[in-house]
Design a protein around this motif. Structure first.
Motif, PDB file in Angstrom:
ATOM      1  N   LEU A  39       7.440  35.960   0.624  1.00 40.33           N
ATOM      2  CA  LEU A  39       7.041  35.158  -0.538  1.00 40.33           C
ATOM      3  C   LEU A  39       7.244  33.670  -0.278  1.00 40.33           C
ATOM      4  O   LEU A  39       6.481  32.835  -0.787  1.00 40.33           O
ATOM      5  N   ALA A  40       8.288  33.315   0.488  1.00 39.94           N
ATOM      6  CA  ALA A  40       8.504  31.906   0.815  1.00 39.94           C
ATOM      7  C   ALA A  40       7.351  31.359   1.652  1.00 39.94           C
ATOM      8  O   ALA A  40       6.870  30.236   1.427  1.00 39.94           O
ATOM      9  N   ILE A  41       6.902  32.156   2.614  1.00 40.63           N
ATOM     10  CA  ILE A  41       5.763  31.733   3.436  1.00 40.63           C
ATOM     11  C   ILE A  41       4.508  31.602   2.578  1.00 40.63           C
ATOM     12  O   ILE A  41       3.749  30.621   2.677  1.00 40.63           O
ATOM     13  N   PHE A  77       4.788  28.464   0.450  1.00 41.47           N
ATOM     14  CA  PHE A  77       4.536  27.238   1.218  1.00 41.47           C
ATOM     15  C   PHE A  77       3.045  27.041   1.458  1.00 41.47           C
ATOM     16  O   PHE A  77       2.508  25.941   1.254  1.00 41.47           O
ATOM     17  N   ILE A  78       2.377  28.116   1.878  1.00 40.90           N
ATOM     18  CA  ILE A  78       0.940  28.009   2.135  1.00 40.90           C
ATOM     19  C   ILE A  78       0.183  27.726   0.843  1.00 40.90           C
ATOM     20  O   ILE A  78      -0.740  26.885   0.810  1.00 40.90           O
ATOM     21  N   SER A  79       0.573  28.403  -0.242  1.00 38.46           N
ATOM     22  CA  SER A  79      -0.105  28.202  -1.528  1.00 38.46           C
ATOM     23  C   SER A  79       0.099  26.785  -2.045  1.00 38.46           C
ATOM     24  O   SER A  79      -0.839  26.146  -2.549  1.00 38.46           O
ATOM     25  N   ALA A  80       1.332  26.266  -1.913  1.00 40.50           N
ATOM     26  CA  ALA A  80       1.606  24.897  -2.368  1.00 40.50           C
ATOM     27  C   ALA A  80       0.786  23.889  -1.575  1.00 40.50           C
ATOM     28  O   ALA A  80       0.232  22.930  -2.145  1.00 40.50           O
ATOM     29  N   ALA A  81       0.721  24.104  -0.253  1.00 40.85           N
ATOM     30  CA  ALA A  81      -0.083  23.195   0.570  1.00 40.85           C
ATOM     31  C   ALA A  81      -1.551  23.268   0.185  1.00 40.85           C
ATOM     32  O   ALA A  81      -2.261  22.235   0.113  1.00 40.85           O
ATOM     33  N   GLN A 122       3.739  26.793 -12.251  1.00 41.48           N
ATOM     34  CA  GLN A 122       3.057  28.077 -12.436  1.00 41.48           C
ATOM     35  C   GLN A 122       3.191  28.950 -11.189  1.00 41.48           C
ATOM     36  O   GLN A 122       3.400  30.167 -11.294  1.00 41.48           O
ATOM     37  N   LEU A 123       3.082  28.302 -10.008  1.00 41.08           N
ATOM     38  CA  LEU A 123       3.237  29.052  -8.757  1.00 41.08           C
ATOM     39  C   LEU A 123       4.653  29.618  -8.635  1.00 41.08           C
ATOM     40  O   LEU A 123       4.841  30.772  -8.247  1.00 41.08           O
ATOM     41  N   ALA A 124       5.648  28.779  -8.987  1.00 36.20           N
ATOM     42  CA  ALA A 124       7.034  29.247  -8.911  1.00 36.20           C
ATOM     43  C   ALA A 124       7.263  30.408  -9.873  1.00 36.20           C
ATOM     44  O   ALA A 124       7.958  31.383  -9.541  1.00 36.20           O
TER      45      ALA A 124
END
Length: 471
Positions: free
Chosen positions: A26-28, A31-35, A172-174
């Motif tokens: 989920l962390a990966i 990170f990809i989603s935030a970018a 929202q992503l978090a």
């Protein structure tokens, strides 16, 4: 000194590792989603700035609108600054002449801005990244033209930090990632608990078996194939261990009894001769009876030795090609010579043509002798039918009697060493090694011995042998 490894429960072990794997995954993804969100938001806001610049140019050059006019009439058009404010960003919009002088703006023009704006004009339209006084900015530049005559420029500027700010989307992503993590942990916990439950039950049952309690109660309603097979196999193993334990106990008593009986008979017979209780012809008969008992005891000890040797593959076999019809005739004839009554006869059904098999003649005769003897013991009188059948690469010998049969509950154990059924335990002397030894001898020559069927009308055994290889 060696440090003892600390053991943890299966539930804790797999839950913690599954959870760690889930969090890393989920962390990966986060990170990809935030970018991706940051990049997409940045591109969309640049496009929004470009749209604002194009819309301003269009409004300024639209001669059909009476509210618009030449470039000097622009302040009346953009006087309402709120009209150009946007929810996500709040860019600065400049309208400048061809010399770079600021004609109007949607915000008060700070001192020195004219010089900065003039430095951005290089005669080309486009989007540029510039270094402002404090932080980077992006500027969208568009020409103001009328009849191919350059009237001025429209510049839309915004700080880079404002273009990439997506706090709401990150929140929202978090929230989404947190919900997925929670659901994943709950799913992993209950799945691991479901998996650990039957394994824990089997481990507890194993402790009971270790303590000598073979009656284990394990649920067999698991839907997972592997778990069901584990539980079923363990229960079968416990049942077999219980049977073997009973067999071991019976073996000690049985071997003691079987060996004690001839020893006692021999001792009594010889003592009678020694003490002169019997003399002459009676003494000779007593000695012959002692010899018979000695032979029986020798046979039982020989069976024990032979079985132990076969169990460790210590007895070599002599494989040779032999006519199966002749092999069967000789085995039956040898057995019939040893019988002292004619209440049981043997009916042979041989092959029409001679067929060679790979076999050890001595071992096959031993197997047939044991099968025929067992068949005779199962019936008071009648006929034993022996049938040969060609099955392609193998030959099948079926020995069928008309005796009382083997009880259903005993059929699974007849090839277990030292096992003796209830029908033979108290009526026929022996160690229960006949069938196990016969099966081992059959397998030693590449064949097999198995029970075909057994019921109250009779029992059928099948001996399978390999055909000889022809060149």
């Amino acid at each position: 000194m060696f440090k003892k490894n600390k053991r943890i429960s299966l539930l804790q072990y797999w839950t913690s590792r599954y959870l760690l794997t889930l969090f890393i995954g989920l962390a990966i993804i986060s990170f990809i989603s935030a970018a991706w969100i940051r990049h997409t938001t940045f591109e969309n806001r640049l496009e929004l700035m470009a749209f604002l610049a194009d819309e301003t140019v269009y409004r300024l050059t639209d001669t059909t609108n009476p509210n618009n006019g030449p470039i000097n009439g622009i302040p009346g058009f953009i006087g309402d600054r709120e009209r150009f404010n946007m929810r996500e960003i709040d860019p600065i919009l400049y309208v400048v002449d061809t010399e770079g002088n600021i004609l109007t703006s949607n915000r008060p023009v700070p001192p020195g801005s004219a010089k900065n704006v003039t430095g951005l004009l290089d005669g080309e339209e486009g989007t540029k990244e510039v270094t402002g006084e404090r932080e980077p900015e992006y500027v969208v530049i568009r020409k103001i033209e009328n009849n191919d005559q350059l009237l001025g420029w429209v510049l839309v500027m915004e700080k880079k930090v404002n273009l990439t700010r997506v706090n709401q989307a990150y929140g929202q992503l978090a929230l989404l990632i947190g919900a997925v993590a929670l659901l994943g942990w709950i799913a992993i916990y209950f799945l691991s608990k479901r998996l650990a439950r039957p394994i824990k039950q089997v481990a507890e049952a194993a402790k009971h078996v270790q303590e000598g309690h073979y009656a284990v109660d394990l649920p067999q309603d698991s839907k997972e194939k592997e778990v069901y097979e584990l539980v079923t196999s363990f229960k079968n193993m416990a049942s077999k261990l219980e049977q073997l334990e009973k067999t071991r106990t019976e073996l000690l008593a049985g071997v003691t009894h079987e060996l004690k009986t001839p020893v006692t008979s021999i001792s009594g017979l010889l003592q009678a001769v020694k003490d002169g209780v019997v003399t002459g012809q009676d003494a000779i008969e007593f000695i012959e009876m002692a010899m018979v008992e000695t032979t029986k005891m020798k046979t039982m000890v020989g069976d024990l030795l032979a079985f132990n040797h076969f169990a460790v593959d210590a007895i070599p076999v002599k494989i040779e090609s032999v006519d199966v019809n002749q092999l069967l005739r000789d085995a039956v004839a040898q057995w019939e010579v040893m019988q002292d009554d004619e209440l049981v006869s043997v009916n042979l059904h041989l092959l029409d043509q001679p067929v060679l098999v790979e076999a050890d003649i001595v071992r096959i005769q031993q197997i047939m002798t044991n099968l025929l003897t067992n068949a005779k013991q199962a019936m008071d009188k009648g006929t034993i039918t022996l049938t040969l059948t060609d099955q392609g690469d193998t030959l099948s010998m079926i020995v069928k009697d008309t005796g009382r049969g083997i009880p259903q509950e005993e059929q699974a154990f007849i090839f277990e060493r030292f096992y003796r059924g209830e029908n033979k335990k108290y009526t026929v002397r022996g160690l229960g090694l006949g069938l196990p030894l016969s099966k081992m001898m059959a397998q030693s020559v590449g064949g097999d011995l198995r029970l075909i069927e057994s019921k109250t009308s009779g029992t059928s055994f099948e001996l399978v042998l390999q055909k000889a290889t022809t060149l």
